[in-house]
Write a protein that holds these residues in place. Structure first.
Motif, PDB file in Angstrom:
ATOM      1  N   ARG A 135      19.005   4.422  39.314  1.00 47.45           N
ATOM      2  CA  ARG A 135      19.898   5.075  40.269  1.00 47.45           C
ATOM      3  C   ARG A 135      21.187   5.537  39.582  1.00 47.45           C
ATOM      4  O   ARG A 135      21.661   6.646  39.792  1.00 47.45           O
ATOM      5  N   MET A 136      21.742   4.677  38.731  1.00 51.03           N
ATOM      6  CA  MET A 136      22.975   5.026  38.050  1.00 51.03           C
ATOM      7  C   MET A 136      22.749   6.120  37.010  1.00 51.03           C
ATOM      8  O   MET A 136      23.625   6.960  36.778  1.00 51.03           O
ATOM      9  N   ALA A 141      34.276   7.234  34.437  1.00 52.66           N
ATOM     10  CA  ALA A 141      35.228   7.272  33.330  1.00 52.66           C
ATOM     11  C   ALA A 141      34.657   8.031  32.139  1.00 52.66           C
ATOM     12  O   ALA A 141      35.341   8.854  31.512  1.00 52.66           O
ATOM     13  N   VAL A 142      33.386   7.762  31.824  1.00 51.40           N
ATOM     14  CA  VAL A 142      32.754   8.428  30.687  1.00 51.40           C
ATOM     15  C   VAL A 142      32.553   9.919  30.983  1.00 51.40           C
ATOM     16  O   VAL A 142      32.757  10.768  30.110  1.00 51.40           O
ATOM     17  N   LEU A 182      18.528   9.218  27.332  1.00 54.24           N
ATOM     18  CA  LEU A 182      18.815   8.105  26.423  1.00 54.24           C
ATOM     19  C   LEU A 182      19.142   6.828  27.182  1.00 54.24           C
ATOM     20  O   LEU A 182      18.750   5.729  26.772  1.00 54.24           O
ATOM     21  N   MET A 183      19.847   6.958  28.289  1.00 55.91           N
ATOM     22  CA  MET A 183      20.204   5.781  29.090  1.00 55.91           C
ATOM     23  C   MET A 183      18.960   5.079  29.608  1.00 55.91           C
ATOM     24  O   MET A 183      18.846   3.846  29.554  1.00 55.91           O
ATOM     25  N   GLU A 184      18.005   5.867  30.126  1.00 55.12           N
ATOM     26  CA  GLU A 184      16.780   5.280  30.657  1.00 55.12           C
ATOM     27  C   GLU A 184      15.877   4.770  29.548  1.00 55.12           C
ATOM     28  O   GLU A 184      15.253   3.717  29.668  1.00 55.12           O
ATOM     29  N   ALA A 217      26.338   5.435  29.687  1.00 61.68           N
ATOM     30  CA  ALA A 217      26.569   6.849  29.388  1.00 61.68           C
ATOM     31  C   ALA A 217      27.447   7.041  28.161  1.00 61.68           C
ATOM     32  O   ALA A 217      27.246   7.974  27.378  1.00 61.68           O
ATOM     33  N   GLU A 218      28.421   6.162  27.971  1.00 57.52           N
ATOM     34  CA  GLU A 218      29.311   6.290  26.824  1.00 57.52           C
ATOM     35  C   GLU A 218      28.545   6.106  25.517  1.00 57.52           C
ATOM     36  O   GLU A 218      28.718   6.864  24.564  1.00 57.52           O
ATOM     37  N   ARG A 219      27.691   5.097  25.457  1.00 58.24           N
ATOM     38  CA  ARG A 219      26.903   4.867  24.249  1.00 58.24           C
ATOM     39  C   ARG A 219      25.903   6.002  24.028  1.00 58.24           C
ATOM     40  O   ARG A 219      25.652   6.398  22.892  1.00 58.24           O
TER      41      ARG A 219
END
Length: 234
Positions: free
Chosen positions: A9-10, A158-159, A187-189, A195-197
């Motif tokens: 979801r995020m 923030a990111v 990449l997150m999934e 998100a920052e990384r």
């Protein structure tokens, strides 16, 4: 809410944020997402740090939320100021009886009808940029799930704001920025990172491979692959 469901979801919300056209659009989209995705939220606002504890509120879902944030600057007290200066999260179950802000809490309740709040500091590794405020018209309006979702959303906001500023600085076109946001989501999934990384991974690959950032992102979105690091010579 299970971790995997929250992560998906995020990630979807992060991609939505990255599709905003500029910093102001990102901020406006962020408060709309907060209001829509946190069930008990009756209003949301983002305030940005300007000088020290001074801040302004460029985006809010309604006038009540905007007024609640503005009053903090006027009175010099409130959860946003505390979140920015001291803590990542400041919560209040009843603004009327909260001794931390004896002037602000009762005034906000009387003027706007808001009774409880969650305020999240918006920050990256580089700096604190502001605060995301969520308000409810009920006493004890927010639960643990709201805190969890709000905290993750605040990190993505923030990111996204930092990314918008970086992309504007780099002069990357809007379409390229959209692709970068989509690549971050992949990449997150794929690696269960934030998100920052994910943005840092794209930047590092761009630097080491000497390929433009948006081209790296485009390849990942279309082909689902990343360039291999250059091999040593000699």
């Amino acid at each position: 809410m299970e971790h995997n469901d929250l992560a998906r979801r995020m990630a979807a919300l992060a991609r939505e944020l990255q599709e905003s056209r500029d910093l102001q659009a990102t901020i406006e989209h962020a408060v709309e997402l907060a209001d829509k995705n946190i069930v008990d939220c009756d209003g949301a606002a983002i305030s940005l740090v300007r000088r020290g504890r001074d801040m302004d509120t460029p985006a809010a879902t309604d006038e009540s939320a905007a007024a609640a944030d503005r009053l903090q600057v006027e009175l010099g007290q409130g959860p946003c100021l505390d979140a920015i200066a001291e803590r990542r999260l400041v919560a209040s179950d009843d603004l009327v009886d909260d001794a931390r802000w004896p002037a602000w809490g009762p005034r906000v309740a009387a003027d706007t009808g808001l009774r409880s709040a969650l305020c999240f500091r918006l920050f990256t590794q580089g700096a604190t940029v502001g605060a995301l405020s969520l308000y409810s018209r009920r006493v004890q309006g927010f639960g643990e799930v709201d805190r969890e979702v709000g905290g993750v959303l605040a990190a993505h906001v923030a990111v996204a704001m930092a990314t918008a500023q970086q992309v504007e600085t780099l002069g990357v076109a809007v379409d390229a920025r959209t692709v970068i946001g989509q690549a971050q989501g992949i990449l997150m999934e794929r690696y269960d990172i934030d998100a920052e990384r994910a943005f840092a991974v794209l930047k590092r690959i761009s630097t080491t491979s000497n390929v433009k950032l948006h081209e790296i992102a485009q390849r990942l979105v279309v082909e689902r692959t990343l360039p291999k690091p250059p091999q040593p010579t000699g």
